[in-house]
Design an enzyme around this catalytic site. Structure first.
Site, PDB file in Angstrom:
ATOM      1  CB  ALA A 179      -0.858  -0.146   1.270  1.00 14.21           C
ATOM      2  CB  CYS A 180       1.813   4.003  -1.640  1.00 18.77           C
ATOM      3  SG  CYS A 180       0.763   3.998  -3.283  1.00 18.77           S
ATOM      4  CD  GLN A 181      -1.947   9.202   1.888  1.00 18.57           C
ATOM      5  OE1 GLN A 181      -1.077   8.270   2.756  1.00 18.57           O
ATOM      6  NE2 GLN A 181      -3.096   9.384   2.120  1.00 18.57           N
ATOM      7  N   GLY A 183      -1.853   4.820  -4.279  1.00 20.39           N
ATOM      8  CA  GLY A 183      -2.235   3.482  -5.116  1.00 20.39           C
ATOM      9  C   GLY A 183      -1.263   3.556  -6.312  1.00 20.39           C
ATOM     10  CG  LEU A 208      -2.472   3.232   3.341  1.00 19.63           C
ATOM     11  CD1 LEU A 208      -1.406   3.543   4.264  1.00 19.63           C
ATOM     12  CD2 LEU A 208      -3.258   2.259   3.831  1.00 19.63           C
TER      13      LEU A 208
END
Length: 288
Positions: A179-181, A183, A208
């Site tokens: 996951a990142c902020q 996508g 996220l």
């Protein structure tokens, strides 16, 4: 399968993905250094410099568009072929709670320190570049001019040790949620991990930022939705997460940011008037 929904190219320009080398554009775009422009006389050198700068920026934007088009095709194929499976933030939360799957957080420290998923492992694929050599300073200036002042996104550099750091923490057969902020960087991370031999990868679609408060156990001072915002847009409340929050909380929330906007206009007006007065003062000095 439907095409992946990716962020706009404006946000990609700020992120500056360097994981893949783009095809050369020299065959389709004239080389600005050898282009003979008629304004070669000394009084017009500054104009020529502006033209070269504008051409360079256009070349960079075209290169990025080609980079991202190629990356999007690879990522579409990667998911279509089942090499990476899609999870919503809510599904990721269930997988963590019920199956004890690890979550790999690949965000930079500027986002991670604001909020993170409880128990997640942090290995950034891009990290904030704090160096101050000539090349880095040039990139920092370019990043700021291309929207960093508005978004607050810092200059990021790819961590060449990313794969080795992940391999130290997780075996190749691990069921890994990435996951990142928003996508995007997590897709790039999934591609690297997939090519390195990881077979059980799960991508959090939308990142996220798409998680509701109840989806994932969170730690940190802010909501996961707000971890990726900054700059003047955050101060004025003009980011998408803040607009959603304003719609929920009503006029009190909106009045706060409306007051900030008025304050910005007042400060800008004061600076403009001050600059005019300084200009008149300097002009008077020259005339005497």
């Amino acid at each position: 399968m439907a095409s992946l929904a990716l962020p706009s190219l404006n946000s990609l320009a700020i992120s500056r993905l360097h994981s893949q080398k783009a095809p050369s554009l020299n065959s389709s775009i004239p080389n600005i250094s050898t282009f003979k422009h008629p304004c070669t006389a000394a009084p017009h050198r500054s104009q020529c410099g502006v033209i070269r700068m504008q051409a360079g920026e256009e070349d960079f934007e075209l290169k990025q568009m080609r980079d991202m088009a190629a990356a999007k095709k690879r990522w579409d194929a990667m998911i279509r072929e089942g090499k990476v499976k899609i999870l919503t933030p809510k599904e990721a939360g269930y997988a963590i709670q019920l199956s004890n799957k690890p979550l790999l957080d690949v965000r930079p420290s500027s986002e991670r320190r604001k909020a993170w998923v409880k128990g997640s492992t942090w290995v950034p694929i891009f990290e904030v570049d704090n160096k101050f050599d000539v090349g880095t300073v040039s990139r920092k200036v370019s990043n700021f001019m291309m929207g960093g002042w508005w978004s607050g996104v810092p200059t990021l550099s790819y961590d060449s040790q990313f794969l080795s750091k992940v391999e130290e923490k997780f075996p190749k057969d691990a069921e890994l949620i990435v996951a990142c902020q928003k996508g995007l960087r997590s897709l790039a991370a999934c591609e690297l991990l997939c090519n390195a031999g990881y077979k059980n990868l799960f991508w959090v679609q939308g990142g996220l930022e798409a998680a509701e408060e109840e989806d994932l156990a969170r730690e940190g001072s802010q909501s996961l939705k707000f971890a990726g915002i900054g700059g003047l847009s955050e101060f004025l409340g003009w980011t998408d997460p803040q607009r959603v929050q304003a719609a929920r909380e009503g006029w009190g929330y909106r009045l706060l940011y409306s007051a900030r906007l008025v304050g910005v206009f007042l400060v800008a007006d004061a600076l403009f008037i001050g600059a005019q007065q300084v200009g008149r003062y300097l002009q008077d000095i020259r005339s005497h």
